[in-house]
Write an enzyme that holds these catalytic residues in place. Sequence first.
Site, PDB file in Angstrom:
ATOM      1  N   ASP A  96       0.823  -1.204   0.000  1.00 31.67           N
ATOM      2  CA  ASP A  96       0.000   0.000   0.000  1.00 31.67           C
ATOM      3  C   ASP A  96       0.858   1.256   0.000  1.00 31.67           C
ATOM      4  O   ASP A  96       0.334   2.351  -0.189  1.00 31.67           O
ATOM      5  CB  ASP A  96      -0.926   0.004   1.235  1.00 31.67           C
ATOM      6  N   ASP A 118       1.118  -9.250   9.124  1.00 34.72           N
ATOM      7  CA  ASP A 118       1.675  -7.900   9.061  1.00 34.72           C
ATOM      8  C   ASP A 118       3.102  -7.990   8.549  1.00 34.72           C
ATOM      9  O   ASP A 118       3.716  -9.063   8.551  1.00 34.72           O
ATOM     10  CB  ASP A 118       1.674  -7.267  10.459  1.00 34.72           C
ATOM     11  N   ASP A 168       5.829  -7.201   9.774  1.00 31.32           N
ATOM     12  CA  ASP A 168       6.867  -7.611  10.714  1.00 31.32           C
ATOM     13  C   ASP A 168       6.542  -8.940  11.388  1.00 31.32           C
ATOM     14  O   ASP A 168       7.243  -9.357  12.296  1.00 31.32           O
ATOM     15  CB  ASP A 168       7.050  -6.526  11.783  1.00 31.32           C
ATOM     16  N   ASP A 176     -10.188  -5.736  11.982  1.00 32.88           N
ATOM     17  CA  ASP A 176     -10.056  -7.136  12.327  1.00 32.88           C
ATOM     18  C   ASP A 176     -11.191  -7.585  13.265  1.00 32.88           C
ATOM     19  O   ASP A 176     -11.960  -8.501  12.934  1.00 32.88           O
ATOM     20  CB  ASP A 176      -8.689  -7.404  12.952  1.00 32.88           C
TER      21      ASP A 176
END
Lengths: 752, 731
Positions: free
Chosen positions: A175, A241, A243, A338
């Site tokens: 993104d 994600d 990380d 979420d």
Amino acid sequence: MVDFRERVIDRSFALAFLVATGSLVALAALPLDAERQAILSWSCVALLLPVRLWPRRGWGRLLFLAITVFVVLRYLSWRTYATLQFHDPTSYLAAVLLYAAEWHGVLLLLLSGFVNVHPIVRRAAPLPAREVDYPTVDVLITTYDEDPELVRITLVAATAIDYPEDRLRVYLLDDGASEARLQGPDSTRARAARERQAVLRHWCELHGAYYLNRPDNRGAKSGNLNAALARTSGDLVLILDADHVPARAILRQTVGFFVSDERLFLVQTPHFFLNPDPIEKNLGLGAKMPPENAMFYGAIHPGLDFWQSSFFCGSAALLRREALNEVGGFAGDSITEDAETAMLLHSKGWRSLYWGQPLVAGLQPDTFTSFIIQRMRWAQGMMQIFRLHNPLWLSGLKPWQRLAYLSNMLFWLFPLARVVYLLAPLCFLVFDLRIYDATPTEIGAYALPYLLASKLEAHYLFGRWRWPFVSDIYETMQSLFSLPAVLRALKNPRSPRFQVTPKLERLEEDFISPLAKPFYGLTALLLAGGAWGSVRLWDESDAEKAMLLLIGLLWLAINLAVVLAALGALLERRQRRRSQRVKVDLTAEWRGTAVNIPLRLTDVSLGGAQGVCPLEAFHLPQSLEGDLCLRQPFGPCAFRTRIVNWRRHRGHYVLGLAFIASSPQEYRQRVLLVYGDSRRWALLFRKRHGYSGFIGATARLLAAGFFHAVRHFLWLSVHRLRRGARGAVDGPGAKVLAWSSRKNNETDKLAA
Amino acid sequence: MSRTLPILLLLVYTLVPRQVSALESTWSLARLMSRDEAIRLSHAWDTYALSLPVSARHQILKARLHLELTHSNALVGSRSQLKVQLNGWHVAQLKFDPEHPHVEAEIPLPAERFKAGYNQLGFQVAQHYTEATCEFPHAPELWTEIDSVKSRVVLEWTHAEEKPTLAGLDRLYDETLRDLRVNIVQATPAVNDEQRSWGAWVAQGIALRLRYAPFRIFPGSWQEGAAGDRVLIGRREDVAAYLPKAMVERIAGPYLAVRPHPANPGAIELVLSGRDDAEVSQAAQAFIRLRLPFPDSADVVISALDSLEPEPGPAPGILREGLAYELEQLGIRDITLENAGQSLEVELNLPADLHASDETQVELWLHLAYRAGLRRDSVLNVEVNGVFQNSVHLSAERGAEYRGYHLAIPLKSFHPGRNLLRFSLYPAPLISGECTYVQDRFPVTIYRNSMIQLPSASHYVRLPDLGLFGRTGFPYIQAGDGSMAAIELLDDEAETLAAGWQIAGRWAQQNGAPLTRLTITRKAADASRHRFLLGSIAALRVRDAAPGAPWWPGADSSRLRLTGEPRFEAPEPSCADWLARLLGEEKPLPADARIRPTHIQLTGDLGRQRLLMAYPAAGGAERVETVLTAQTPGGLLEAAQSLTQAELAHALNGDLALWLDGPETLAWQAGGAGFYLGDASQRERMGAVFARHPWFGLGSIALSALAFAALGHRLLVRFKRRHGPVDDLDV
């Protein structure tokens, strides 16, 4: 007939249970004089001590909760009937605010008792016998502006997941390189975006992943995921994600659940972190106490799982595409898409579960600022969901699911309560507002047992995963900043904007967080209030009023201790290491030119490794370059390394090795070496949890808080207080600071 | 000559001062004091004041004070003296002689300084032990003690000649009248309940005006020359025989009149009449209500009277729980106390059946101010009914003004009914010592907007309780209008009826308001009311014995429940006691007093004894029946009269009391069945049960908790079976 009989039995038990509950509630509301109340409530508290030694499951758990709830309800009854008196408008307003804050605490206590009444640990679900029957999985890795090096690790680990290749695809959803950003008006930013895109694209190609971007950034993360859903086709989607580095076994441990339950939409796994959060780090407690999120993933989620209320936490979760399609993809009304998505799916009758094995390794925010950004987003998101899709009214949810979601959402109202608790003693000590109409005897008979019972309940339910008073420190630190955000979100639920949490920030030196300033004011306020209260106490001749002043001062002292600990945590400690170091215990061999050194690797990182070898086995080679060979669960591997340091230590040699620049294959091997084995995370996860003594843990926490608060003030005294100020001044204070910094750094054992 | 002489004689007769027949009353100073103690005056300067009541009916002709005192023999005669004041006017001074420390003096008091109502008789001393001006003003040898028993005021008085009017009723009937005797002549025979109630109305009207002063009601007949006031009640045609024609002709509706008693100088005659029973009743009701000095005429015809719609709840004079009252609402204005020992008294009339926990407190918020120069140990003591409770510390040397100074007094320090809250000043000057000018006035002002708040409490009391009855009239005044009380007359004797009127008057005093819906009946009273039975022993004998009564006369013998002395046994510690000991409480448990009643049947009558007993009414309606009886109707009337004497009433206890004359002959016992009366909620009742039976309480809690746990666990198992995973590890 059987079903009917079952229903009748269920309803009979339910009715009997309601009678027992009603009886407890009625008994809790009976008026007693203070002496008898003291005997009753302290007896109940005393009874909690042996009961908590019983097995913490089954009816013993419920008995503990019943006694706690009884003490709480007695307190609440007295608090409601006897302590709210109108004296003047200001006092009454303050009294009502305090009462409301206490109600928040009581509701949370009751709801957390409900949620955690029967946590479950699931057995693994096997995969189908034939790989052709495995569901197809799309791994979706979202990224925005994270360090490309960080993203690469996750990408490589995702492509190395142990799953049939033809049934697995990895997608990087960039993104940060939407067409809008690439063509944006700011040429510097656009160029940076293009450069980053190029790097990420290259790595995707290199490692066999797919690169996706989209025209704009509408909908933030949920929009990014929805755009990817439209261009992918796997039966299941694994959300990661940037990380969150997956272990190899992530799909083998989770996909089986979807096969055995067609109505399952989610398997959520814990978010496991290699580094401590900024508060743990700055207080030097990273390796000593359970991480702050352990309570949620270790205790609360297994409880939610029992009530069919495990919800999606944004990453480290596998979802069924069919379910997402039913609700139009990921929800976008809130910035915590979420939880919102999960709740909507629950309301459609879909099921979820929680698999408690850590299968991803992620990174906590490095600074308190980043931490606050993250937490504010969560707080605002939950308030948005509370306003827009209130679980009490959302049709389709089961009653227990409503309570479970309500519990999660109500928690995020803590800033309101915390601010009230911080200021309440000042109202009495300084302004003599009558915020709590009670005599010292009544406080001893009602309030103290309640406080102790609630602490014991928290320790009973969560003691393995959270030390006492950790919640107080974390929530106090967040409340000053979250409060306006929460109020804004409640007032205008559509106003909050998604903000990405910065990760892997480099901290070259210690500095004071720019968010420390409100805490100086708070500390000064509390100290001034304490001084004023002390003067009043000295001058007070009425014994009863003196006792009340003393109680107020004790309350203020606790607040001050928490705020000082907060200040201690707001001295950001330096963090120079880029790659996370992970403790291991692996047998390896370093093979050089004519020298083979047997090694026991003690820690590894993407940059290198450290190992020990017996004294007699160490011979310094002529060339320091060689191969580090070891066996991994996925096969033998060798890494080209250089010995960068060695030293004698307690009867053996400690060698430091650096990995030398490598091919993509070797990089992949390194990633797997560090991140591939989920058993390592499970071990670390378990190692950091365990019941600690209530008093001992409290003492250690408060000692750490005080120690670092002193450091904070010392730092202030030798440095100028500026935003990100650097610069050292010679002097005793600086020397003390330097010494204390060294001491703290030595105690960091885990991935610092 | 023959015509002139009578005229001359008549002239002489009118001119010669007639020797007025004087009456004498003697009051010992002790009788005028609230506590029986010597009057002690200490330090270099001190003062003491008494209130001397003088009725408006009396005109003081002469007065003297017989004073007996002893002073310290260390005093210097030339500098020490006692000053006597009457209503602020100096009337006498006595010089102290150290050679003759005991002083007896006859001090004339100027009659013209007396006024109707309370007169202040004050004593001031100046005491010195040295000729020099330098001395310690608080030296212990500076004292004088007035013997309050031997010292007395002798009043010679006559009846005031002022013609009474209805405007003066409240002055003519006030608490300065001691031992008022009222003869009620019922011209219309009391054959129905309404007619019987007339006397009760009158008794209440008089009693309320007397406030707490005792009084005696007698049934009167017109002919007898009984002393005291007279009240004539009846229809016009019945009272016509007793009144002048002109007066009778004015009875054109409910009629109320007052005039001097024709036979008893100084006494008053009231007339309540009307053309029919209803008008007589209205006249009686008007008598109660006419508390404004209006009209200033001897009689009045009432053409319209709003019916007395009783308001629900306790009487207006009784303070209500949960409410806060300013001192001004309790009749107290701003008051400044200046001298040591000076006090402010506030009368608090609490509901008789307040029930609250031991920790419940009455809260005071005092607005007060005091001057500078007080030493840190100066205090304003707070006492309730003569018992020290708390104090305001007047510690600011520069003086201070306190707004809302908070004090709390345990509710249990207050009695049911009337209580006296006293604020007594005990200042200590900041500067004192020899050769020092010491201020002698320490003004402390308590402002009228200081507040007293009664705690929230329920109404819950165990009955029967003669002690509560004697002190407050409960439960007969439970509803402030008498709607829960009935006086049942067991015979038609005039004395029995008069006894009923006496009781009604006393209850009105205790209620502070008329009991407008009290019934006096000859037949069985409504079972929904608490009944007060009046009758001689002969009248009781013909009735069936009440099941719960501790005593009942039979044809030949009486049945009596005897409880005897309590037997003290080792206490059975309750669970709460045991736990308290576990927590380190050292206080021992008091011995248990066990009473085992026995019953005895024996001959013998009451003789001169009066008997009062109370027991639960039959039928389980949570009502009390109280019986007052004596051997004869005359004795019954005396018994009713003696119940209005505070000393006897406050000495009552238990559920059976016997006495001859006064409280010193009173014997009582308890031990009968009882019940709890009140509007305590179910929650409060259960709390009371649990407080008394902690084992039961703890057992209930334990059982509920275990049931909760066991049933909850079963439910969770079933839930998991239906909704949860079957493949979990059952943590």
